[in-house]
Each structure stands twice: as structure tokens, then as C-alpha cells.
Design an enzyme around this catalytic site. Structure first.
Site, short mmCIF file in Angstrom:
data_model
loop_
_atom_site.label_atom_id
_atom_site.label_comp_id
_atom_site.label_asym_id
_atom_site.label_seq_id
_atom_site.Cartn_x
_atom_site.Cartn_y
_atom_site.Cartn_z
N ASP A 1 0.87 -1.18 0.00
CA ASP A 1 0.00 0.00 0.00
C ASP A 1 0.90 1.22 0.00
OD1 ASP A 1 -1.88 2.09 0.62
OD2 ASP A 1 -3.22 0.55 1.45
N ASP B 1 19.39 -64.89 -17.58
CA ASP B 1 20.46 -64.23 -18.33
C ASP B 1 20.29 -64.58 -19.82
OD1 ASP B 1 23.44 -62.99 -17.62
OD2 ASP B 1 23.33 -64.04 -19.54
N ASP C 1 19.16 -53.27 -27.63
CA ASP C 1 18.06 -52.69 -26.85
C ASP C 1 16.72 -53.22 -27.32
OD1 ASP C 1 19.86 -51.24 -25.39
OD2 ASP C 1 19.47 -49.31 -26.38
N GLU D 1 21.82 -57.52 -19.24
CA GLU D 1 20.92 -58.51 -19.84
C GLU D 1 20.38 -59.49 -18.80
OE1 GLU D 1 25.15 -60.20 -20.50
OE2 GLU D 1 24.16 -58.25 -20.24
#
Length: 454
Positions: free
Chosen positions: A9, A327, A344, A370
Site C-alpha cells: 500500500d 540371463d 536394446d 541382460e
């Protein structure tokens, strides 16, 4: 609940008066006497609420509010405009600028503290979500910045026994949103459990207690975060305070002003979408924290926690726990010959086959590289061997098509099987037995299942 409040203010006496009132209620108070200073303090100190005077020289309260809401650092901070004006156009201009509420001078202390408490609760929830989301970003499990969210196109449920008023509200918001009128509070409550962006409730309904419905929505876990806009007579001060204490997000005075209705609805929907975004990002971060990003299976960290709980139960006399350690045979030569992209693809395809050949109660995880693990609750050694051989046959019996189908690879796997033995067993010992069995399977020629009983 305390909070830090920025009082702005240009009249020093007004600032000192509010400072004294808020400090007496144990709030921490920051002060500013002009717009630019207020913006700098808000960006640096991040207050919980801003009490902002409208009529200031230079940069008025409307402009300060707009800038606060445009800045990603401060847009989530609730803003209450304090004004001696009671003009409809000014009130709507403030709401359009992003203000959460108006307080008229001279300020009613009871209404001031009711509003502050209500907005503090809201800010606390948003701050917690923002903090958790920021943690997710630092860990790299949440990417990208939130875009600016719109406050239009929302689904609004109007619960009102005054059909004419409900239809008028629906007509006013129908240009931007999808309103549904439901005069029955029980049905409205059920509807709110679906995808709803805002509830507008007549708190002065004659056929039902509107505030009780608000309280029920707040106590129900499925509707707790649905914004509520309560329609109230402006002279019902105590009822308005009670509404805010219950958890109503905003109050719309009667007679209903169409533009004020539109502005308040837009603000509530925009805020809900922001908090929804934060919650969704949090859920995503939690999911990614326990998920292997390549295969979509659970990761080793998650598996470790689940396995410990299951083994602890088994050694206390519960059902046995089986474990498969898997595995992929000759995976390194495959990577060397065809590249990591093809490798992948093989891992992803194997993860799909693994997940589709275990039971719903089993937990398939990527252990690393893996290697994969399947944790099998309530499963002894013989049953685990059968499931392991089913997985082995499925992999060996169907070649892997990779590189867009140009390469067809025959893959096999070696599996070590173990199960909990008794009161002295541990998760580490269980996995070690399965790991030893895998090495034995590989030494014996691969593409086989070997179990280790001890």
C-alpha cells in the site's frame, strides 16, 4: 496455521495498521509501498499471500497483480486486492488480472483472517506439490516445464434446487465450459467423483444444506481437491466465514454478476489444472523412480524392497518365495555384431515375453544389463521351475524380429531357480543361490533351467 504475508500500500498508515493486525495473529509480515518493490520482494521472498492495494500511483494494484500472475516464480501466490472501491467494473478487472479475492476498506478483521486462513491452506498444498515436482526434476525423472494452463473448457457441476438460477448460471458459463445441472446433492456428490473441474453449489438452497454438501466433498478422498464455488447472499457474513472454514475455494455473491461468475470460474479451473499437472508429474516421478526406462519393467531398487518384505514374511512362517534369475545367452556378441540399438530392441522384446509368461502376482524386473529377475510370491521350488521352463521354451521357440523386421535372431536364455529355505534365509542368500544356478546353467551349455535347493 501461520504464513508470510506481503502487504502492499502506498499509504504508510494503512500498511502499519495491517502489519499490526497480522503480527498480532502471529503472521510474518513483509511490507512494500509501491508496485515495483512489491514485485521484487515477491520474487525474492516468495510470500504465502499478497495483500495488495488497488489505488497506487505509478503502477496500480491491477498491474502488479497481472505481473505476479505472469511470472512463473510468483503466479501460484494468492493475491487479495484491498480497495476502497466497490465498483463492479473494478472488481471484475481485478479478477481478470488474476486476483483471488477482494476486501473492501475499512477491512473486516474476521473476513480478513478467514480469507487468509483459507488461502494459506491452498498455498500449503501447492507448495508441497511444487517442492516434490522440483525434486523429481532434479533427479531427472520429470522433464520439461509446465506450459501456461487455460481456465476454459472445464466440466462444471451446478448443484442448486433453484432451477431458474441454475439455468442462468449454466447459460452464463456455457460459452466457455460444459455445465451440468444436478439439483440432487447425493447425485452431485457422485458426479464430482468423475472428471470434474468445478462445483458450483447454492449455499442457500432450501431443499438441502449446501454447506453440508461442501463439507462432504472435502471429507471424501475422491472429491477433496475439486474446487468449490459457493453462491451466497453477501449479507450472510457468518455463513460466508463458515464456508471458507469448511474448505470452499471461493464465494460468489448474489445477485450473480455474469462477468464475475465467469472470472471466478476461470480462476478456479486454471488453478485446478495447475495442481492436477503437479500431481500428475509427481505420480510420473514416482513411477519412473521404480521403473526401468528401457524395458518398462520394475527396476532393481523396487525389486529389492519388495523381495525383502516377502522373504521377511516367509521366514516368519509364511508361504515360500521363489526367485528366477535370467540371463540372455550370448548377448555381448549380439551387441558387438549388430550394435546397441538392436541389443536394446532384443531387451525390450524379451521384457514383453517375460511379462506375458509369468503370473499376475509375480514381479518381473530388470536386474541390470541382460539380467532379469522374477520374484514369485507363495511359490515353492518345483512350481518356480515349471514357470521358468515355460519362459525358456517361449523364448527359444520363437525368433526375435528386430531392426524393422530385417533381422531375425534366434535367442535363448539360461535361468537359475531358487526358493526360500526357512527361518535363517535372507533376500541376499536367495538371489545368490539363483545366481549360482545361472552360472551352472551356462556352464552346462546354456538354454536350460537349473534349480538350487541349498
Amino acid at each position: 496455521m501461520s504464513a508470510r504475508i506481503l502487504v502492499v500500500d502506498d499509504v504508510e498508515a494503512n500498511v502499519r495498521l495491517l502489519d499490526a493486525k497480522l503480527t498480532n495473529e502471529y503472521y510474518e509480515v513483509l511490507t512494500a509501498f509501491d508496485g515495483p518493490t512489491a514485485l521484487a520482494i515477491a520474487a525474492d521472498q516468495r510470500p504465502d499471500i499478497v495483500l495488495l492495494d488497488v489505488m497506487m500511483p505509478g503502477m496500480d494494484g491491477f498491474e502488479v497483480c497481472r505481473r505476479l500472475k505472469d511470472d512463473p516464480l510468483t503466479r501460484h501466490i494468492p493475491v487479495v486486492l484491498v480497495t476502497a472501491l466497490d465498483d463492479r467494473a473494478d472488481r471484475i478487472a481485478g479478477l481478470e488480472a488474476g486476483a483471488d479475492e477482494f476486501l473492501n476498506k475499512p477491512i473486516d478483521d474476521v473476513m480478513l483472517f478467514a480469507r487468509v486462513r483459507s488461502l494459506t491452506r491452498l498455498k500449503t498444498v501447492i507448495d508441497e506439490l511444487r517442492h516434490r515436482e522440483a525434486s523429481g526434476r532434479r533427479m531427472g525423472v520429470i522433464a520439461g516445464a509446465a506450459s501456461r494452463l487455460a481456465g476454459t473448457g472445464g466440466r462444471i457441476v451446478i448443484c442448486d434446487d433453484n432451477l431458474r438460477q441454475a439455468q442462468r448460471i449454466a447459460a452464463e458459463v456455457g460459452g466457455e465450459h460444459r455445465p451440468l445441472i444436478e439439483p440432487d446433492p447425493e447425485k452431485a456428490h457422485l458426479t464430482a467423483r468423475g472428471p470434474v473441474d468445478l462445483m458450483i453449489i447454492n449455499a442457500n438452497a432450501r431443499a438441502f444444506d449446501g454447506l453440508r454438501l461442501c463439507a462432504q466433498l472435502r471429507s471424501d478422498e475422491t472429491t477433496r481437491y475439486v474446487p468449490i464455488l459457493a453462491v451466497l447472499d453477501p449479507d450472510e457474513r457468518q455463513r460466508m466465514i463458515k464456508a471458507l472454514e469448511i474448505g470452499v475455494n471461493d464465494v460468489l455473491p448474489r445477485p450473480i454478476d455474469p462477468e464475475e461468475l465467469a472470472a471466478r470460474a476461470r480462476t478456479q479451473i486454471k488453478r485446478k489444472r495447475y495442481t492436477d499437472l503437479l500431481r500428475n508429474n509427481l505420480d510420473q516421478s514416482l513411477e519412473l523412480a521404480v521403473t526401468d526406462q528401457l524395458t518398462g519393467l520394475h527396476n532393481r531398487h523396487y525389486m529389492t524392497g519388495q523381495l525383502k518384505a516377502l522373504v521377511d514374511r516367509a521366514v516368519r512362517g509364511g508361504e515360500p518365495v521363489g526367485a528366477l534369475l535370467i540371463d540372455l545367452d550370448h548377448f555381448k556378441p549380439l551387441n558387438d555384431s549388430f550394435g546397441h540399438d538392436v541389443g536394446d530392441e532384443v531387451l525390450r522384446e524379451f521384457a514383453v515375453r517375460l511379462a506375458s509368461n509369468v503370473r499376475a502376482v509375480d514381479l518381473p524386473c530388470r536386474y541390470g544389463g541382460e539380467e532379469f529377475v522374477v520374484i514369485m510370491p507363495d511359490t515353492g521350488l518345483a512350481s518356480a521351475e515349471k514357470i521358468a521352463d515355460r519362459i525358456r521354451l517361449h523364448v527359444a521357440g520363437s525368433p526375435f524380429r528386430v531392426d524393422g523386421g530385417r533381422e531375425v535372431l534366434a535367442m535363448t536364455i539360461s535361468i537359475g531357480v531358487a526358493a526360500t529355505l526357512g527361518a535363517d534365509d535372507t533376500p541376499e542368500a536367495l538371489l545368490k543361490r539363483a545366481d549360482s544356478a545361472v552360472y551352472e546353467a551356462k556352464a552346462a551349455g546354456r538354454n536350460r533351467v537349473i534349480s538350487r535347493a541349498a
